[in-house]
Each structure stands twice: as structure tokens, then as C-alpha cells.
Design a protein around this motif. Sequence first.
Motif, PDB file in Angstrom:
ATOM      1  N   LEU A 259      38.867  49.431  41.306  1.00 15.93           N
ATOM      2  CA  LEU A 259      39.554  48.176  40.983  1.00 15.93           C
ATOM      3  C   LEU A 259      38.539  47.042  41.005  1.00 15.93           C
ATOM      4  O   LEU A 259      38.467  46.271  41.960  1.00 15.93           O
ATOM      5  CB  LEU A 259      40.684  47.921  41.985  1.00 15.93           C
ATOM      6  N   PRO A 260      37.741  46.909  39.945  1.00 16.38           N
ATOM      7  CA  PRO A 260      36.668  45.909  39.935  1.00 16.38           C
ATOM      8  C   PRO A 260      37.183  44.495  39.710  1.00 16.38           C
ATOM      9  O   PRO A 260      38.270  44.287  39.155  1.00 16.38           O
ATOM     10  CB  PRO A 260      35.808  46.366  38.754  1.00 16.38           C
ATOM     11  N   GLY A 261      36.386  43.523  40.141  1.00 16.29           N
ATOM     12  CA  GLY A 261      36.662  42.135  39.819  1.00 16.29           C
ATOM     13  C   GLY A 261      37.402  41.386  40.911  1.00 16.29           C
ATOM     14  O   GLY A 261      38.121  41.958  41.725  1.00 16.29           O
ATOM     15  N   GLU A 262      37.205  40.064  40.916  1.00 17.13           N
ATOM     16  CA  GLU A 262      37.837  39.213  41.920  1.00 17.13           C
ATOM     17  C   GLU A 262      39.355  39.263  41.827  1.00 17.13           C
ATOM     18  O   GLU A 262      40.065  39.227  42.837  1.00 17.13           O
ATOM     19  CB  GLU A 262      37.352  37.776  41.758  1.00 17.13           C
ATOM     20  N   HIS A 263      39.881  39.345  40.585  1.00 13.98           N
ATOM     21  CA  HIS A 263      41.338  39.388  40.437  1.00 13.98           C
ATOM     22  C   HIS A 263      41.921  40.615  41.116  1.00 13.98           C
ATOM     23  O   HIS A 263      43.000  40.542  41.727  1.00 13.98           O
ATOM     24  CB  HIS A 263      41.722  39.365  38.957  1.00 13.98           C
ATOM     25  N   ASN A 264      41.204  41.738  41.055  1.00 12.57           N
ATOM     26  CA  ASN A 264      41.703  42.933  41.721  1.00 12.57           C
ATOM     27  C   ASN A 264      41.547  42.852  43.232  1.00 12.57           C
ATOM     28  O   ASN A 264      42.344  43.449  43.974  1.00 12.57           O
ATOM     29  CB  ASN A 264      40.993  44.173  41.174  1.00 12.57           C
ATOM     30  N   HIS A 297      44.542  51.658  30.083  1.00 13.94           N
ATOM     31  CA  HIS A 297      44.515  50.417  29.299  1.00 13.94           C
ATOM     32  C   HIS A 297      44.332  49.171  30.161  1.00 13.94           C
ATOM     33  O   HIS A 297      44.607  48.061  29.711  1.00 13.94           O
ATOM     34  CB  HIS A 297      45.775  50.273  28.441  1.00 13.94           C
ATOM     35  N   ARG A 298      43.850  49.339  31.379  1.00 15.52           N
ATOM     36  CA  ARG A 298      43.583  48.209  32.261  1.00 15.52           C
ATOM     37  C   ARG A 298      42.155  48.327  32.772  1.00 15.52           C
ATOM     38  O   ARG A 298      41.899  49.009  33.749  1.00 15.52           O
ATOM     39  CB  ARG A 298      44.579  48.179  33.420  1.00 15.52           C
ATOM     40  N   ILE A 299      41.241  47.702  32.074  1.00 18.75           N
ATOM     41  CA  ILE A 299      39.801  47.781  32.389  1.00 18.75           C
ATOM     42  C   ILE A 299      39.416  49.234  32.614  1.00 18.75           C
ATOM     43  O   ILE A 299      38.798  49.604  33.606  1.00 18.75           O
ATOM     44  CB  ILE A 299      39.420  46.895  33.592  1.00 18.75           C
ATOM     45  N   ASP A 312      38.574  49.871  27.670  1.00 15.87           N
ATOM     46  CA  ASP A 312      39.907  49.606  27.123  1.00 15.87           C
ATOM     47  C   ASP A 312      40.696  48.749  28.108  1.00 15.87           C
ATOM     48  O   ASP A 312      41.086  49.203  29.179  1.00 15.87           O
ATOM     49  CB  ASP A 312      40.619  50.944  26.875  1.00 15.87           C
ATOM     50  N   ASP A 313      40.943  47.510  27.721  1.00 14.86           N
ATOM     51  CA  ASP A 313      41.789  46.610  28.502  1.00 14.86           C
ATOM     52  C   ASP A 313      42.898  46.072  27.609  1.00 14.86           C
ATOM     53  O   ASP A 313      43.198  44.878  27.594  1.00 14.86           O
ATOM     54  CB  ASP A 313      40.943  45.466  29.076  1.00 14.86           C
ATOM     55  N   SER A 314      43.514  46.984  26.850  1.00 11.59           N
ATOM     56  CA  SER A 314      44.530  46.598  25.872  1.00 11.59           C
ATOM     57  C   SER A 314      45.731  45.915  26.513  1.00 11.59           C
ATOM     58  O   SER A 314      46.435  45.151  25.859  1.00 11.59           O
ATOM     59  CB  SER A 314      45.000  47.835  25.088  1.00 11.59           C
ATOM     60  N   LYS A 315      45.969  46.176  27.795  1.00 11.62           N
ATOM     61  CA  LYS A 315      47.089  45.550  28.507  1.00 11.62           C
ATOM     62  C   LYS A 315      46.888  44.052  28.673  1.00 11.62           C
ATOM     63  O   LYS A 315      47.851  43.323  28.955  1.00 11.62           O
ATOM     64  CB  LYS A 315      47.264  46.213  29.877  1.00 11.62           C
ATOM     65  N   ALA A 316      45.664  43.552  28.489  1.00 16.80           N
ATOM     66  CA  ALA A 316      45.384  42.124  28.660  1.00 16.80           C
ATOM     67  C   ALA A 316      45.964  41.353  27.480  1.00 16.80           C
ATOM     68  O   ALA A 316      45.343  41.238  26.429  1.00 16.80           O
ATOM     69  CB  ALA A 316      43.881  41.886  28.767  1.00 16.80           C
ATOM     70  N   LEU A 404      34.256  45.428  24.972  1.00 14.84           N
ATOM     71  CA  LEU A 404      35.487  45.317  25.749  1.00 14.84           C
ATOM     72  C   LEU A 404      36.665  44.945  24.847  1.00 14.84           C
ATOM     73  O   LEU A 404      36.680  43.859  24.251  1.00 14.84           O
ATOM     74  CB  LEU A 404      35.315  44.240  26.834  1.00 14.84           C
ATOM     75  N   LEU A 405      37.637  45.829  24.746  1.00 14.31           N
ATOM     76  CA  LEU A 405      38.902  45.494  24.106  1.00 14.31           C
ATOM     77  C   LEU A 405      39.776  44.794  25.131  1.00 14.31           C
ATOM     78  O   LEU A 405      40.277  45.410  26.070  1.00 14.31           O
ATOM     79  CB  LEU A 405      39.618  46.747  23.596  1.00 14.31           C
ATOM     80  N   SER A 406      39.932  43.497  24.984  1.00 11.70           N
ATOM     81  CA  SER A 406      40.785  42.699  25.866  1.00 11.70           C
ATOM     82  C   SER A 406      41.388  41.607  24.995  1.00 11.70           C
ATOM     83  O   SER A 406      40.879  40.503  24.891  1.00 11.70           O
ATOM     84  CB  SER A 406      39.946  42.106  27.012  1.00 11.70           C
TER      85      SER A 406
END
Length: 433
Positions: A259-264, A297-299, A312-316, A404-406
Motif C-alpha cells: 500500500l504505497p504512498g502517503e494517502h495509503n 486497478h488501484r495502483i 494500472d490505477d483505472s479506479k482513480a 501510469l493509467l490514472s
Amino acid sequence: MNRIVKNFINEAILTGKRGVVVGVGKSGLAAARLLDVLGAKVRVVDRNESLTEDALGALKGEAELVTGPHDKAHFADADIIVLSPGVPVKRMADALDGIPARKIVSELEFASWFIEAPVLAITGTNGKTTTTTLISEIFEHAGKRAFTGGNIGTPLCEYLLDMEPAEVIVLEVSSFQLQNCRLFKPRVGVFLNFAANHLDYHESMEEYLDAKLNLFAQMTGEDTALLHESLRETIGDRGFTNAHVEWFGPTDRFEAPNLPGEHNRSNVEAAWQAVSRFGVTEAQAAEAIRNFKPLAHRIETVAEVGGVLYVDDSKATTLDAVRAAVRSFDRPVRLLMGGVWKGGDVAAFAADVRDAVIHVGLFGASRDILEGPLSEVFPVTWDETLEAAVRRQAAEAREGEVVLLSPATSSFDQYRNYGERGDDFKRVAEALA
């Protein structure tokens, strides 16, 4: 079937009453089934004129199906009207004119009348599904029987009819569901973040926020509202709840390799703060978090080709979600964006990520909205399809970069849903390998 449902049946509370369900989707059909079990006369209405009675499934021959434009006559005799998620009341104003607001509820609200187990509900603009799923996995690891549903997976009405009782009800809840809630009351409510979204549904950001805050309206001092620290300025003095309020933010309390990133790191902390109210230990949570696998589909890393990472971050579907995804990488990002626009400040977004993004590849719809502000900051190209955009970036990418697909949009210009869009990206990226 639980005790409260049985009580409604035994006391004939809805027997012979007219229940109207709007929307022949998963939630709508579950609500229709529950109304039928409770003895109501069920009518299901949907704008899709191509639907036949087969769409009613087990209720074929039991419930009435009305298709086509909504009309006052469809609702005039209703004792209760249940709206499926995504059915905005404002677009039905004429048909519902004169109907008392107390008769109109969401599927979530309707089902919540019959729930006995404590509810843990999660809302926010971004990160709801990841956080909800993580919470459920922590409960499972701790040996607690949890039902997970709401805006993901199984509708709450279906749980009441078909599933074993749970110790905890874990729900992802959207603004669509919350907008028509009046009595819904979780034991713990989590508000992860708030940003522009669904402005194709809500009339304003204020309406969108008010819908979110319905989550906390009926909570008391015995309940807990967990709010992200970024919300202090927006809602801190609104007096929106009587719950015990606590604030959270990103921490390094847990090891979360997937779960990378500050948001996670914020999402993980929210999950821990929520489950700790139900007797879960920090050690139990830590092991579940450490082993948690990212959702599709989430990072989600798809492939690495020639030292270029394809993610793939298509959920963004919002700019805030894209911003969080971009900040998850310590590599230069080639960003793929495009689809059906839902709102947000593109120029502010571009300024926020200018140090991380090296190229923006647009595809599909919303070029007229995105290209101008983004091209002030980045090199921008446009392709009609996602495949063409991926192949263009692949041809130009260098070792150490990320494609990055976002997209910051919904997918309905070219795909049925974000999952299909993400799968198409995966197909193209894997073919490159």
C-alpha cells in the motif's frame, strides 16, 4: 433472516403496502426481494424500455415491472419508495412531486432498519474500497465474523435475506446512498477525504458534502466519528454530529509494503483506528496489514518492460486520486488521462504534480477540458484510444520511468466500467512484454 425482519412479517407492518423500487440493478432487486418477503406489493420502475420481466429474476411474476420515463402515476400509490444507488432525486422531481420526503429512502437506509449487528461505515471521495476491504481482512485475521458490502459487493438488503448473521457490518457508503438516509446510524463512521467528484450527479460541492455528512447525523456520544485531519477546515465547526470525534492522518505505525504512498498511510491508520473499537489488537492488525494485497486497478503493477513500470490505477476517477497515485512513485511519471469528466480544478492539479509528471498522454473524451490547462505545464499528446496512448508512451519511455493509467474520469465514453478500462490497459502493457 434476522429477528427484526421476522417481526415485521409477524406484525404485518408492510403487508399489503405498496413498495416502489427505482432501478433494476443489484441493489434495487435486493430491495425489491426484501419488500416482497415483508409482504408488500412490489413495483419496480426503470427508464430502460428494453427490459423484460426476466430482469426481475426470482420476482418474475411476483412483482410489477414498469419501464420507460418515470411518471407520477408510478409513485402516486406508494407507501415507500426505495432508490437504487445512482438514482438522483433531482432528476425525478416531476414524477415525485407531492410525495412526502419521508417515503423516499435509499436501499442502504431501508436495509439499515433491520440491522442488529454494529455497523462500521466508510465514506470519502477516494480510497473507500481499499480501506473497507482492508478493515474486513483485519477482522477476518482477528477471528471476527464480518459482512462486507454496501457500495461494493453485496447489497445490505441481500445480506439480510441470504447470509449468516455477522458480528460486525462493514460498509462502503457513497454520497449516492447517503443522500436519502435519515435514520442510518453506524457505531463507527470513517470519513477519509473530500474533493471534487460526482458533480455530474450533485448540483454543487455543498450538496455533495451534505450527503457525505449524513453518515454522522444520527450518531450519538456512544458512537465514534473518525475524520481525516484534512477535513478540519471544511467541517470542523459545522456541528454535523453528536458522536465522539477523533482525527487521523498518515503515520508509520504499520508496515504496509503493498500500500504505497502517503494517502495509503492515512487509509491504514483509519483502518486501525476503526477496528480497534471492536476489540482487535494492534498485533492482529499489523499482520493483516503487512500481508494485504492491493486491489485490482488501484495502483496495481502490471508489468515492467525494459526498466519501464506499467501501473494500472483505472479506479482513480478524480483528480485527487490521481494526485495521490502520482505521489506514490519516486520515478518520473508518464500519466495517461481521459474519459467522462466529473469535475475538479485541472490547473491546480497540474501545479501540484509538475515535479513528478514528465508527460501527459490523453485519450478518449474530455480532451477539451484537460488539454489546455495541462499543456501549460507538461508536454501533452492525445490519442483516440487508450491502446494508442499506451503504445505512444511505451515508444518514448526510458528506463526508470512509470507509465501510469490514472484517468481522473469515469470510463463510460469507451468502456462499461473502470475495471474493463483497466483490463484493456493490462492487455496492452502485457503485450509489450
